[in-house]
Design a protein around this motif. Structure first.
Motif, PDB file in Angstrom:
ATOM      1  N   ILE A   1       0.840  -1.209   0.000  1.00 10.31           N
ATOM      2  CA  ILE A   1       0.000   0.000   0.000  1.00 10.31           C
ATOM      3  C   ILE A   1       0.869   1.250   0.000  1.00 10.31           C
ATOM      4  N   LEU A   2       1.931   1.257   0.791  1.00  4.55           N
ATOM      5  CA  LEU A   2       2.826   2.419   0.823  1.00  4.55           C
ATOM      6  C   LEU A   2       3.486   2.642  -0.534  1.00  4.55           C
ATOM      7  N   HIS A   3       3.915   1.567  -1.187  1.00  5.26           N
ATOM      8  CA  HIS A   3       4.524   1.699  -2.516  1.00  5.26           C
ATOM      9  C   HIS A   3       3.509   2.252  -3.519  1.00  5.26           C
ATOM     10  N   ALA A   4       2.256   1.765  -3.458  1.00  6.19           N
ATOM     11  CA  ALA A   4       1.238   2.231  -4.390  1.00  6.19           C
ATOM     12  C   ALA A   4       0.925   3.714  -4.179  1.00  6.19           C
ATOM     13  N   LEU A   5       0.846   4.158  -2.927  1.00  2.00           N
ATOM     14  CA  LEU A   5       0.571   5.572  -2.649  1.00  2.00           C
ATOM     15  C   LEU A   5       1.739   6.458  -3.083  1.00  2.00           C
ATOM     16  N   ALA A   6       2.948   5.946  -2.927  1.00  2.00           N
ATOM     17  CA  ALA A   6       4.116   6.741  -3.333  1.00  2.00           C
ATOM     18  C   ALA A   6       4.267   6.796  -4.843  1.00  2.00           C
ATOM     19  N   ALA A   7       3.867   5.735  -5.546  1.00  2.86           N
ATOM     20  CA  ALA A   7       4.059   5.680  -6.995  1.00  2.86           C
ATOM     21  C   ALA A   7       2.980   6.436  -7.760  1.00  2.86           C
ATOM     22  N   ASP A   8       1.803   6.604  -7.196  1.00  2.63           N
ATOM     23  CA  ASP A   8       0.692   7.235  -7.905  1.00  2.63           C
ATOM     24  C   ASP A   8       0.198   8.429  -7.095  1.00  2.63           C
ATOM     25  N   PRO A   9       0.548   9.650  -7.483  1.00  2.90           N
ATOM     26  CA  PRO A   9       0.111  10.833  -6.716  1.00  2.90           C
ATOM     27  C   PRO A   9      -1.405  11.027  -6.732  1.00  2.90           C
ATOM     28  N   THR A  10      -2.084  10.486  -7.743  1.00  2.00           N
ATOM     29  CA  THR A  10      -3.540  10.652  -7.805  1.00  2.00           C
ATOM     30  C   THR A  10      -4.286   9.680  -6.911  1.00  2.00           C
TER      31      THR A  10
END
Length: 541
Positions: free
Chosen positions: A386-395
């Motif tokens: 989840i942290l990687h996904a939030l960091a990779a996609d600003p939207t």
């Protein structure tokens, strides 16, 4: 008028609802009613509507106000109660009140031959009245009768024709087939209980209420426009009330259906075979060619059959809301496109045949499988993902993340330990199925969710679908005591019970007191495990 809206994704269906609610009612003080099956869906839908209703073009600065989100059961049950003139708070047919009537009938007729199967199960016959299990059999009488009361309540909602036959003295099922001897006693028990209750049963009352709603729609203080969003199944009793409401009101059913192609195939099959069939004889399950659609799309397919049999909307009122027509670029999009088009996935080619499978792009991570050893490691990997996904996609926003798991109770302590901050989602019923999240995850039945919110590296979660015994500490203690009453208790179970917050608060136990209890148990010589000879824990005196 009944209007049917279909979409393969929850966000598209929410956009259709936003377009509907953007036209305000004639009276600006009249609230809009949108029935939703779960509180989790209510939160998501209210947030989505706040970005559409009253928003500046191109921006999501709107507000969702004067919109009520009752559950479908509450909305339709209140309509029946108002039309029938019976107060739900004093209804003798409520399961919690019907239990005591059934208990009186069981006590009065437990020796009658027609109630022999139930008497044997409760240990009231000569063959079951002896042995070590006899007290347990007799003590579970109230719980069994309470289960029967809930069963009769569900019969009234899902099988009203069967109860009408029982009231007429015919012991048959919904299809008119005679009940087997092992279950025929239920019909007799229901008739005995109905004879003791002075008001009509729920099924009979619903038929009269629907007729009154059609003849006098002004009896209900409901607005002229209603919407039911995201239903995955619809009981027969609720559908009849919806049809009655649609006689004088604008009723919109917004349904998640995974495949327009399957919808058309089922509709064509019904035109060739219009007779209603039992599930065992239903051949529409053979129409789906996609394996995922055939296994996961049964609820949507059966919902279509129920609607078509009882409430076929007029031409022009069955509207499909398609997704944007774009070629799939990722593995997830290809899977979704195959489900929507009801396309079977290409198999492994034989020698000499062309390979029809699509190539997986080197950077395609739309579907990722994590191999983890144990549940604790799964939760740790989940947090990192989840942290990687939030960091990779600003939207991507925290409210867009939902985690589905088959048994939330097993994972709840691990989630609290790994994520650190978690709280129960108040008001969520036992089945939070269909809570929309990432694409392709909406409408999954029987799943439990944990919606995540993040601030930097701090993730806050809300746990849905937890039982009351877990969210209410006092009920959890009562449930544990009920389990320990009639069996041997281990020393560790006693200490665990003493460490519960309600027990500590009631008796004033602190950490030093619990340590002293543990020392006393150790000094007394009570074993912590099982008795090697009897294979059972020692019972504390």
């Amino acid at each position: 008028m009944l209007h049917l809206h279909r979409a393969a994704r929850a966000d598209v269906l929410a956009q259709a609802l936003g377009d509907l609610l953007s036209v305000p009612p004639e009276d600006p003080f009249t609230p809009d009613l949108v029935a939703v099956p779960t509180r989790g869906m209510e939160r998501w839908l209210a947030q989505t509507m706040s970005g559409a209703l009253g928003a500046t073009p191109g921006r999501g600065d709107g507000v969702c106000a004067n919109v009520l989100f009752p559950t479908p059961h509450r909305l339709l049950s209140d309509a029946v109660a108002t039309a029938s003139g019976i107060d739900p708070e004093t209804d003798p047919w409520l399961p919690e009140r019907l239990t005591w009537t059934l208990l009186e009938v069981v006590d009065a007729h437990l020796d009658d031959p027609w109630l022999a199967p139930l008497a044997a199960y409760l240990g009231a016959t000569e063959a079951t009245a002896r042995g070590p299990a006899a007290p347990l059999r007799r003590d579970r009488r109230l719980s069994i009768v309470r289960h029967l009361a809930g069963l009769f309540d569900r019969y009234a909602l899902h099988r009203p024709e069967m109860l009408a036959a029982w009231a007429a003295g015919r012991d048959v099922d919904t299809a008119g087939v005679g009940l087997p001897p092992a279950t025929a006693w239920q019909a007799q028990l229901w008739r005995k209980a109905a004879a003791r209750i002075p008001v009509p049963g729920p099924a009979e009352r619903r038929e009269r209420a629907c007729a009154a709603i059609v003849e006098q729609p002004e009896r209900l203080a409901l607005p002229g426009r209603l919407a039911l969003f995201g239903l995955t199944r619809l009981p027969q009793g609720h559908l009849r009330v919806i049809v009655a409401l649609a006689a004088a009101r604008e009723v919109h059913l917004l349904l998640l259906h995974p495949s327009p192609a399957l919808w058309e195939a089922v509709a064509a099959h019904r035109e060739r075979h219009p007779a209603a069939l039992r599930r065992a004889r239903d051949r529409t399950g053979e129409l789906a060619r996609n394996a995922l659609l055939a296994s996961w799309g049964r609820d949507a397919r059966e919902m279509q059959l129920v609607l078509a049999a009882a409430a076929d909307p007029a031409p022009g009122r069955d509207r499909e809301h398609p997704l944007p027509d774009a070629p799939p670029r990722t593995l997830l999009e290809r899977l979704q496109a195959d489900v929507r088009a009801d396309r079977p996935a290409p198999g492994i080619p034989l020698l000499g045949e062309a390979d029809g499978r699509a190539e997986l792009g080197p950077g395609d991570r739309s579907v990722v499988v994590h191999s983890c050893h144990g549940r604790a490691r799964q939760v740790e990997v989940l947090r990192d993902a989840i942290l990687h996904a939030l960091a990779a996609d600003p939207t991507l926003e925290p409210r867009d993340v939902i985690v589905m798991c088959p048994d939330v109770e097993a994972f709840a302590p691990l989630i609290q330990a790994v994520f650190g901050t978690s709280e129960p989602l108040d008001g969520v019923p036992d089945s939070a199925a269909g809570v929309p999240g990432a694409a392709g995850a909406a409408g999954v039945p029987g799943a439990a969710g944990a919606a995540a919110g993040a601030s930097g590296t701090d993730l806050r979660v809300r746990l849905a679908d937890r039982s009351l015994t877990q969210t209410n500490p006092l009920l959890g203690v009562v449930s544990t005591l009920m389990e320990l009453v009639d069996r041997r208790v281990t020393a560790s179970e006693v200490l665990d019970l003493a460490d519960r917050a309600p027990i500590r608060r009631r008796f004033g136990f602190d950490d030093e007191d619990l340590t002293q209890l543990q020392d006393w148990i150790t000094a007394s010589g009570i074993r912590w495990g099982l008795d090697a000879e009897h294979r059972a824990p020692y019972k504390l005196q």
